[in-house]
Write a protein that holds these residues in place. Structure first.
Motif, mmCIF file in Angstrom:
data_model
loop_
_atom_site.group_PDB
_atom_site.id
_atom_site.type_symbol
_atom_site.label_atom_id
_atom_site.label_comp_id
_atom_site.label_asym_id
_atom_site.label_seq_id
_atom_site.Cartn_x
_atom_site.Cartn_y
_atom_site.Cartn_z
ATOM 1 N N GLY A 90 0.739 -1.250 0.000
ATOM 2 C CA GLY A 90 0.000 0.000 0.000
ATOM 3 C C GLY A 90 0.765 1.296 0.000
ATOM 4 O O GLY A 90 0.151 2.363 -0.043
ATOM 5 N N VAL A 91 2.097 1.263 0.061
ATOM 6 C CA VAL A 91 2.860 2.517 0.048
ATOM 7 C C VAL A 91 3.140 2.899 -1.402
ATOM 8 O O VAL A 91 3.705 2.098 -2.151
ATOM 9 C CB VAL A 91 4.189 2.373 0.828
ATOM 10 C CG1 VAL A 91 4.984 3.672 0.785
ATOM 11 C CG2 VAL A 91 3.924 1.952 2.270
ATOM 12 N N PRO A 92 2.772 4.101 -1.821
ATOM 13 C CA PRO A 92 3.079 4.514 -3.191
ATOM 14 C C PRO A 92 4.595 4.528 -3.433
ATOM 15 O O PRO A 92 5.362 4.963 -2.568
ATOM 16 C CB PRO A 92 2.504 5.932 -3.282
ATOM 17 C CG PRO A 92 1.494 6.021 -2.180
ATOM 18 C CD PRO A 92 2.018 5.121 -1.094
ATOM 19 N N GLU A 93 4.991 4.048 -4.608
ATOM 20 C CA GLU A 93 6.425 3.994 -4.922
ATOM 21 C C GLU A 93 7.088 5.356 -4.760
ATOM 22 O O GLU A 93 8.222 5.450 -4.286
ATOM 23 C CB GLU A 93 6.634 3.464 -6.345
ATOM 24 C CG GLU A 93 8.101 3.319 -6.722
ATOM 25 C CD GLU A 93 8.323 2.823 -8.136
ATOM 26 O OE1 GLU A 93 9.487 2.816 -8.562
ATOM 27 O OE2 GLU A 93 7.347 2.435 -8.815
ATOM 28 N N GLU A 94 6.369 6.425 -5.116
ATOM 29 C CA GLU A 94 6.969 7.758 -5.029
ATOM 30 C C GLU A 94 7.197 8.209 -3.587
ATOM 31 O O GLU A 94 7.892 9.199 -3.343
ATOM 32 C CB GLU A 94 6.136 8.787 -5.801
ATOM 33 C CG GLU A 94 4.705 8.932 -5.327
ATOM 34 C CD GLU A 94 3.734 7.975 -6.022
ATOM 35 O OE1 GLU A 94 2.517 8.180 -5.847
ATOM 36 O OE2 GLU A 94 4.151 7.013 -6.712
ATOM 37 N N ASN A 95 6.666 7.481 -2.602
ATOM 38 C CA ASN A 95 6.896 7.796 -1.194
ATOM 39 C C ASN A 95 8.104 7.058 -0.614
ATOM 40 O O ASN A 95 8.337 7.114 0.590
ATOM 41 C CB ASN A 95 5.659 7.452 -0.358
ATOM 42 C CG ASN A 95 4.517 8.404 -0.587
ATOM 43 O OD1 ASN A 95 4.565 9.264 -1.459
ATOM 44 N ND2 ASN A 95 3.468 8.251 0.195
#
Length: 160
Positions: free
Chosen positions: A74-79
Motif C-alpha cells: 500500500g505505500v506509493p512507490e513515489e513515497n
C-alpha cells in the motif's frame, strides 16, 4: 538471491513485484493489513560484501525487496526514497563490465530512482574510477561521508 533458512517450509510464498518483477522477492504477511498510504520512507542501505561469483549482490537485492514489499502493501512507490551506499569489495558489483551479474538489476533500480553511492576511499583502494562504474552510479568522498549526508537529509540506516 533471497537467503531463506534451509528448514523453511514453503518457498512458494515469496514473489517478486510489483515494482521489480525479476528480483526483490518478498512474502505477504497475514494479519498486518496495508501500510498507511501516506507513509514515507527514506532509507539508506549499507553494502560492503561482494556478490558470490555469477550471482547478484544480495545487499542490492535487499533494497529492491524493501521497495517491492512496501509497494505491495500500500505505500506509493513515489513515497519511497532509497540510497545504497557501497564500499569494500562490493564496489566491484557496480562496474560497467559484461560479467557483472548485478548490472541489470542496478540499472533497473537506478531507473526507479534508487541511488547507488560508491565510497571514494574503497574505489581508490581497488583502482576504480567514476568512468568504470555503471552510468548513474554516484561517487562520494567516503561511505562515512555519504551516510552522514543522507542522515542529515532524513534517511535512516537499514540495520540489516
Amino acid at each position: 538471491m533471497l537467503a531463506i533458512p534451509a528448514n523453511a517450509q514453503d518457498m512458494s510464498v515469496f514473489k517478486t513485484g510489483p515494482v521489480f518483477t525479476d528480483f526483490g522477492p518478498h512474502a505477504p504477511v497475514a494479519g498486518i493489513g496495508e501500510v498507511p498510504a501516506d507513509t514515507e520512507f527514506s532509507v539508506a542501505f549499507d553494502v560492503s560484501e561482494k556478490a558470490e561469483e555469477g550471482k547478484r549482490n544480495r545487499g542490492f537485492e535487499s533494497a529492491a525487496r524493501f521497495i517491492n514489499m512496501h509497494v505491495a502493501h500500500g505505500v506509493p512507490e513515489e513515497n519511497i526514497r532509497i540510497a545504497v551506499v557501497v564500499h569494500g569489495k562490493a564496489v566491484n558489483d557496480l562496474l560497467a563490465s559484461p560479467d557483472n551479474a548485478s548490472a541489470d538489476m542496478v540499472r533497473a533500480m537506478l531507473d526507479h530512482g534508487v541511488r547507488f553511492i560508491v565510497c571514494g576511499q574503497s574505489a581508490a583502494a581497488y583502482g576504480v574510477k567514476q568512468e568504470d562504474l555503471l552510468p548513474g552510479v554516484e561517487m562520494a568522498l567516503s561511505a562515512m561521508t555519504a551516510q552522514a549526508l543522507l542522515q542529515q537529509r532524513g534517511y535512516t540506516v537499514n540495520p540489516f
